[in-house]
Design a protein around this motif. Sequence first.
Motif, mmCIF file in Angstrom:
data_model
loop_
_atom_site.group_PDB
_atom_site.id
_atom_site.type_symbol
_atom_site.label_atom_id
_atom_site.label_comp_id
_atom_site.label_asym_id
_atom_site.label_seq_id
_atom_site.Cartn_x
_atom_site.Cartn_y
_atom_site.Cartn_z
ATOM 1 N N ALA A 1 0.819 -1.210 0.000
ATOM 2 C CA ALA A 1 0.000 0.000 0.000
ATOM 3 C C ALA A 1 0.855 1.262 0.000
ATOM 4 N N VAL A 2 1.941 1.257 0.762
ATOM 5 C CA VAL A 2 2.854 2.410 0.774
ATOM 6 C C VAL A 2 3.446 2.619 -0.610
ATOM 7 N N PHE A 3 3.874 1.526 -1.236
ATOM 8 C CA PHE A 3 4.421 1.647 -2.590
ATOM 9 C C PHE A 3 3.378 2.216 -3.551
ATOM 10 N N ALA A 4 2.146 1.702 -3.499
ATOM 11 C CA ALA A 4 1.095 2.181 -4.394
ATOM 12 C C ALA A 4 0.823 3.666 -4.174
ATOM 13 N N ALA A 5 0.792 4.104 -2.920
ATOM 14 C CA ALA A 5 0.533 5.510 -2.633
ATOM 15 C C ALA A 5 1.634 6.400 -3.203
ATOM 16 N N LEU A 6 2.874 5.929 -3.138
ATOM 17 C CA LEU A 6 3.992 6.715 -3.683
ATOM 18 C C LEU A 6 3.886 6.881 -5.202
ATOM 19 N N GLN A 7 3.246 5.924 -5.854
ATOM 20 C CA GLN A 7 3.143 5.991 -7.311
ATOM 21 C C GLN A 7 2.159 7.057 -7.786
ATOM 22 N N LEU A 8 1.395 7.623 -6.873
ATOM 23 C CA LEU A 8 0.501 8.722 -7.246
ATOM 24 C C LEU A 8 1.277 9.966 -7.656
ATOM 25 N N ASP B 1 4.956 6.253 -19.972
ATOM 26 C CA ASP B 1 4.922 5.429 -21.179
ATOM 27 C C ASP B 1 6.228 5.512 -21.964
ATOM 28 N N SER B 2 6.486 4.454 -22.722
ATOM 29 C CA SER B 2 7.617 4.395 -23.651
ATOM 30 C C SER B 2 7.048 4.390 -25.071
ATOM 31 N N PRO B 3 7.898 4.463 -26.101
ATOM 32 C CA PRO B 3 7.369 4.405 -27.471
ATOM 33 C C PRO B 3 6.546 3.158 -27.770
ATOM 34 N N VAL C 1 -8.560 5.257 -19.649
ATOM 35 C CA VAL C 1 -7.180 4.999 -20.039
ATOM 36 C C VAL C 1 -6.191 5.420 -18.958
ATOM 37 N N LYS C 2 -6.292 6.647 -18.498
ATOM 38 C CA LYS C 2 -5.302 7.176 -17.548
ATOM 39 C C LYS C 2 -5.213 6.330 -16.283
ATOM 40 N N TRP C 3 -6.335 6.171 -15.591
ATOM 41 C CA TRP C 3 -6.317 5.451 -14.324
ATOM 42 C C TRP C 3 -6.282 3.939 -14.521
ATOM 43 N N GLY C 4 -6.773 3.452 -15.650
ATOM 44 C CA GLY C 4 -6.692 2.029 -15.927
ATOM 45 C C GLY C 4 -5.255 1.572 -16.129
ATOM 46 N N VAL C 5 -4.485 2.342 -16.889
ATOM 47 C CA VAL C 5 -3.070 2.016 -17.101
ATOM 48 C C VAL C 5 -2.318 2.086 -15.778
ATOM 49 N N TRP C 6 -2.567 3.137 -15.013
ATOM 50 C CA TRP C 6 -1.859 3.305 -13.736
ATOM 51 C C TRP C 6 -2.192 2.174 -12.767
ATOM 52 N N THR C 7 -3.469 1.857 -12.632
ATOM 53 C CA THR C 7 -3.881 0.818 -11.690
ATOM 54 C C THR C 7 -3.312 -0.539 -12.064
ATOM 55 N N SER C 8 -3.367 -0.884 -13.336
ATOM 56 C CA SER C 8 -2.827 -2.179 -13.760
ATOM 57 C C SER C 8 -1.326 -2.242 -13.502
ATOM 58 N N SER C 9 -0.615 -1.134 -13.727
ATOM 59 C CA SER C 9 0.829 -1.111 -13.484
ATOM 60 C C SER C 9 1.137 -1.283 -12.005
ATOM 61 N N VAL C 10 0.354 -0.628 -11.160
ATOM 62 C CA VAL C 10 0.557 -0.770 -9.716
ATOM 63 C C VAL C 10 0.345 -2.215 -9.286
ATOM 64 N N CYS D 1 13.797 -2.882 -11.063
ATOM 65 C CA CYS D 1 12.694 -3.742 -11.495
ATOM 66 C C CYS D 1 11.352 -3.120 -11.136
ATOM 67 N N GLY D 2 11.269 -2.431 -10.003
ATOM 68 C CA GLY D 2 10.017 -1.781 -9.633
ATOM 69 C C GLY D 2 9.687 -0.625 -10.545
ATOM 70 N N THR D 3 10.680 0.206 -10.837
ATOM 71 C CA THR D 3 10.470 1.337 -11.741
ATOM 72 C C THR D 3 10.045 0.868 -13.129
ATOM 73 N N THR D 4 10.711 -0.168 -13.611
ATOM 74 C CA THR D 4 10.411 -0.684 -14.954
ATOM 75 C C THR D 4 9.051 -1.362 -14.991
ATOM 76 N N ALA D 5 8.711 -2.105 -13.949
ATOM 77 C CA ALA D 5 7.414 -2.779 -13.919
ATOM 78 C C ALA D 5 6.265 -1.790 -13.916
ATOM 79 N N MET D 6 6.486 -0.572 -13.417
ATOM 80 C CA MET D 6 5.433 0.442 -13.389
ATOM 81 C C MET D 6 5.176 1.051 -14.761
ATOM 82 N N ARG D 7 6.062 0.852 -15.702
ATOM 83 C CA ARG D 7 5.841 1.396 -17.045
ATOM 84 C C ARG D 7 4.844 0.517 -17.794
ATOM 85 N N PRO D 8 3.964 1.094 -18.591
ATOM 86 C CA PRO D 8 2.980 0.287 -19.326
ATOM 87 C C PRO D 8 3.615 -0.453 -20.503
#
Length: 436
Positions: free
Chosen positions: A18-25, A32-34, A146-155, A191-198
């Motif tokens: 939960a702490v990690f997820a809150a920080l991602q806000l 996103d990448s290309p 799109v915005k919150w769906g991508v973010w939530t799935s990444s979290v 790995c955490g930073t990369t996993a958060m990218r869509p």
Amino acid sequence: MDVRPARPARFRVIVLAAVFAALQLANVTGRDSPDSKNYLSYALSLGGAGKHDAASLTIDYVCAGRASLARRDQSVDVLRFHAPSPTRRVFEECRSEQWRGVSKRLRAGQTSGHTVPFMSARFMRIFEARPGYPALLAPFVTVLGVKWGVWTSSVLVTVGGGVLAFLVLRTLRAPTVAALTGQALFYVLPCGTTAMRPMTEGLLLDLTLAALWGCALALEGRARAGSLLVGGSLAALFTVKHSQALFLGLCLTGACAVIGVRHGSARRPLRGLTPPLRVVGAVAAGAVVVTVLAARALRYPSESESLQDLLTGHFAVPDRTRPWPEFLHLEADFWVEWLRRELWEPFALAALAAGAWGVGRQRPDFAVLLLAGALTGVLNQAGHPDITIYGDRLIVLVWVLPVVGLPLLLEQALRPRARGLDAVPGPLRTDTRVTR
């Protein structure tokens, strides 16, 4: 052995996630990448959007991210921080640029498949062969936008990776404190930073850790659970990125052979394996065969096509007539430059060495399997020796080594403190035969 966390440990796992997820806000957009727009348009298509609607939603998401980053960069520019916001200008310029190429290709009849034609049909075929991540993303963007769906799935994908690291360590009979350290390391290391990218990398990390969890279960004598996890992970990997399924299957097969030779002999390695590990080795070897045959049956892009994509800048120039000599030349130059950069800032090399030492010292059999999982990151990078590719995402799988190995390196210091914190009962073991 039941590796499900006890209630106090479960609470700590949830709090850490939960702490990690809150920080991602702090960064909801701009991750996103290309390649992200290809996966997102695929997901929107799976949700029922037509080509034009999928293109519009994807382009708006990508351009909003660019505009947000431009505004943030300008706000800390010592010469332009007081200038008017560039958000609208950057958004409109990006949107115009993206629509120009997409509209041209749509008018030319490039409308097949699930992805929006952001590039040539030949290049987009690569993403058509990766339905796994879009299938995961589709329900989130359908329900949350799109915005919150991508973010939530990444979290959720990233949180899942940390939980899997915890479960791997608990299965290896590490104390709860060490297992929580592994979960935290997954979140704070690259790995955490990369996993958060869509992109697909988050799922690749999760599925690799799931397969390693299966291997840990097999070392504990749980053949059925271990083989199901390994086989299921490899099957899922095929849908996400079939080359990675091939790499992991090959590496786990080789790792089982090494363990067999270590405990038996080079002539009869199977005698050195416990029955559960034999099953895991057979599943991994079978997955290699199935992956090759299925990729050919589905006519997925071959290794030669991937090679041409690399050497022609995504087919922007004519195909190379002698691709393999050029590839090997580039490969050698790449690793020299990669090593030079890593020696300049040697944190990654130090973390990998410490992780290898930790797992090799405490769990030598599992060390072979963990190194096999990390090796798939090296193989993935070796298949794409491009120093300009978005960050170090292609080699990110090597970070499973410090995520699991560093907590084991600290285990002896942590174990006295962990006796009252849900330490796993029973002897601390490297495999089902050897006890310490």
